[in-house]
Design a protein around this motif. Structure first.
Motif, PDB file in Angstrom:
ATOM      1  N   THR A   1       2.339  15.918   4.287  1.00 51.25           N
ATOM      2  CA  THR A   1       3.156  15.415   4.343  1.00 51.25           C
ATOM      3  C   THR A   1       2.517  13.895   4.845  1.00 51.25           C
ATOM      4  N   VAL A   2       3.834  13.001   4.286  1.00 51.39           N
ATOM      5  CA  VAL A   2       3.663  11.540   4.868  1.00 51.39           C
ATOM      6  C   VAL A   2       4.629  10.837   5.179  1.00 51.39           C
ATOM      7  N   HIS A   3       4.704   9.918   5.829  1.00 49.69           N
ATOM      8  CA  HIS A   3       4.954  10.270   7.104  1.00 49.69           C
ATOM      9  C   HIS A   3       5.313   8.585   6.180  1.00 49.69           C
ATOM     10  N   TYR A   4       7.047   7.667   6.654  1.00 47.05           N
ATOM     11  CA  TYR A   4       7.433   6.044   6.262  1.00 47.05           C
ATOM     12  C   TYR A   4       7.921   5.152   6.977  1.00 47.05           C
ATOM     13  N   LEU A   5       7.201   4.106   6.700  1.00 51.10           N
ATOM     14  CA  LEU A   5       7.324   3.473   7.780  1.00 51.10           C
ATOM     15  C   LEU A   5       8.089   1.815   7.551  1.00 51.10           C
ATOM     16  N   ALA A   6       8.996   2.048   7.413  1.00 53.00           N
ATOM     17  CA  ALA A   6      10.398   1.073   6.291  1.00 53.00           C
ATOM     18  C   ALA A   6      10.730  -0.539   6.950  1.00 53.00           C
TER      19      ALA A   6
ATOM     20  N   GLN B   1      12.167   3.478  -0.126  1.00 52.84           N
ATOM     21  CA  GLN B   1      12.247   4.928   1.376  1.00 52.84           C
ATOM     22  C   GLN B   1      12.975   5.496  -0.244  1.00 52.84           C
ATOM     23  N   ASP B   2      13.316   5.717  -1.136  1.00 57.11           N
ATOM     24  CA  ASP B   2      14.201   6.662  -1.921  1.00 57.11           C
ATOM     25  C   ASP B   2      13.167   7.113  -2.430  1.00 57.11           C
ATOM     26  N   GLY B   3      11.769   6.316  -3.134  1.00 56.76           N
ATOM     27  CA  GLY B   3      11.227   7.194  -3.793  1.00 56.76           C
ATOM     28  C   GLY B   3       9.826   7.622  -3.405  1.00 56.76           C
ATOM     29  N   TRP B   4       9.900   7.323  -2.015  1.00 61.04           N
ATOM     30  CA  TRP B   4       8.417   8.661  -0.977  1.00 61.04           C
ATOM     31  C   TRP B   4      10.162   9.655  -0.718  1.00 61.04           C
ATOM     32  N   ALA B   5      11.105   9.506  -0.355  1.00 64.41           N
ATOM     33  CA  ALA B   5      11.576  10.642   0.173  1.00 64.41           C
ATOM     34  C   ALA B   5      11.832  11.963  -0.890  1.00 64.41           C
ATOM     35  N   GLU B   6      11.734  10.938  -2.381  1.00 67.80           N
ATOM     36  CA  GLU B   6      12.675  11.826  -4.052  1.00 67.80           C
ATOM     37  C   GLU B   6      10.383  13.149  -4.137  1.00 67.80           C
ATOM     38  N   ALA B   7       9.521  12.354  -3.533  1.00 65.22           N
ATOM     39  CA  ALA B   7       8.539  13.160  -3.816  1.00 65.22           C
ATOM     40  C   ALA B   7       8.055  14.057  -3.278  1.00 65.22           C
TER      41      ALA B   7
ATOM     42  N   GLY C   1       6.444   0.286   3.675  1.00 63.68           N
ATOM     43  CA  GLY C   1       7.524  -0.536   2.800  1.00 63.68           C
ATOM     44  C   GLY C   1       6.716  -1.965   2.541  1.00 63.68           C
ATOM     45  N   ASN C   2       5.625  -2.409   2.723  1.00 65.50           N
ATOM     46  CA  ASN C   2       4.930  -3.566   1.906  1.00 65.50           C
ATOM     47  C   ASN C   2       3.851  -3.518   3.049  1.00 65.50           C
ATOM     48  N   ASP C   3       2.887  -4.703   2.518  1.00 63.52           N
ATOM     49  CA  ASP C   3       1.482  -4.601   2.928  1.00 63.52           C
ATOM     50  C   ASP C   3       1.783  -5.174   3.831  1.00 63.52           C
ATOM     51  N   ASP C   4       2.450  -6.226   4.626  1.00 60.52           N
ATOM     52  CA  ASP C   4       2.816  -6.228   5.629  1.00 60.52           C
ATOM     53  C   ASP C   4       2.814  -5.013   6.984  1.00 60.52           C
ATOM     54  N   LEU C   5       3.361  -4.781   6.868  1.00 59.01           N
ATOM     55  CA  LEU C   5       4.048  -3.684   7.383  1.00 59.01           C
ATOM     56  C   LEU C   5       2.533  -2.705   7.213  1.00 59.01           C
TER      57      LEU C   5
END
Length: 339
Positions: A191-196, A204-210, A250-254
């Motif tokens: 799985t892949v976790h997401y930091l928003a 976030q929608d694209g991550w969840a869709e994949a 969500g972006n490079d800084d994160l």
């Protein structure tokens, strides 16, 4: 559905009828010198014959006293915003225009009068870099007050709004995040976790869709602020969990914040943990290890936004989109999981 009305007469129509360039028509409209009397008379006759009525904003951009465009945004320090501004300024400067920047505070509520009062004059042309609720509301205010003199950049979700093609220069954030997430899954991560980050819900929608397409229940989203420090703090629980092997940010800084937190937690990159960012900011290539990310052509989006605005004001052929498609840039922070 009612049929579209007749297309408004443009400065290019006048130029064609008078047999001159649109720059010459602009000079006549603005009573500029260095136009021969016979040419001036011919242009004025074409204007009268066609019923051309230049609006105030078009006259400003075409050569009036104030050749400027106001850009509304909420944080010029963010890489995507800064690069979009750079693109707008590049295109504006090449055309002889100045750029005024109006920075909005996302914590403050703005009235219609507040927003319109930031324009250099009534009906002045504007571009909104719309990434959060404040700038989105600003775009709505300006669209209501002067639909013929405002364009916006934003995510592709806005394309569903009426007439969006007339005012929107979109980036498909959903596809960007989906591509990066699928890449991590293809390397064997379960799985892949997401930091928003705030806003950018389409990523976030694209991550969840994949994940959904792979038959994987998306794990709980972890929310962060905009800064590297806030990301490092928000991700501390994620990186401490040895069951977490991949994080989409969500972006490079994160992503830089996640890498910092992982280092402090003693997790190797990419051996224990793969990390992907978005935007391909300048530090991504020179960070150690180099950050895997998605390159987005913000500068091209900015140039296109200015050209679309100019088209709305002056007419002529519709500008073609001139920004590059997003590209996954694979560097050193991504790899297969250790089983």
């Amino acid at each position: 559905m009612s049929a579209a009305g007749p297309r408004p007469v443009s400065i290019f129509d006048v130029a064609k009828r008078a047999g001159v360039s649109h720059q010459t028509v602009s000079r006549v409209i603005n009573d500029a010198p260095m136009v021969a009397d016979a040419t001036r008379a011919r242009v004025k006759a074409a204007i009268a014959e066609l019923g051309y009525r230049p609006n105030r904003s078009a006259r400003t951009l075409a050569g009036g006293a104030v050749r400027s465009v106001t850009v509304f945004t909420f944080d010029t320090s963010l890489y995507g915003t800064a690069e979009t501004l750079r693109g707008i300024e590049d295109a504006a400067s090449a055309a002889g225009f100045t750029v005024l920047i109006s920075v909005l505070d996302p914590e403050q509520a703005y009235t219609e009068g507040d927003i319109l009062g930031r324009l250099s004059h009534d009906g002045a042309p504007a571009i909104v870099i719309a990434h959060d609720e404040t700038t989105t509301q600003t775009r709505r205010i300006l669209r209501k007050a002067q639909p013929g003199a405002v364009v916006a950049t934003g995510d592709d979700q806005l394309a569903g709004e009426p007439g969006a093609a007339d005012w929107l220069v979109p980036l498909d954030d959903r596809v960007v995040a989906k591509r990066a997430t699928k890449y991590l899954l293809s390397m064997g991560h379960r799985t892949v976790h997401y930091l928003a980050m705030p806003g950018k819900a389409r990523r976030q929608d694209g991550w969840a869709e994949a994940l959904a397409e792979a038959g994987i229940e998306p794990p709980e989203v972890v929310q962060s602020g905009w800064t590297i420090g806030s990301a490092a703090e928000a991700a501390s629980g994620l990186v401490a969990d040895t069951g977490v092997t991949a994080i989409m940010c969500g972006n490079d800084d994160l992503a830089f914040g996640v890498l910092h937190a992982a280092h402090r937690a003693g997790r190797s990159i990419p051996g224990d943990l793969s990390v992907i960012g978005c935007d391909d900011s300048p530090m991504a290539a020179y960070h150690v290890p180099g950050l895997t990310t998605v390159d987005l052509d913000f500068r091209g989006v900015g140039r296109s936004a200015f050209e679309l605005l100019r088209h709305k004001l002056e007419g002529g052929p519709e500008p073609r989109p001139s920004w590059r498609s997003p590209e996954l840039i694979v560097r050193e922070t991504s790899g297969p999981p250790h089983h």
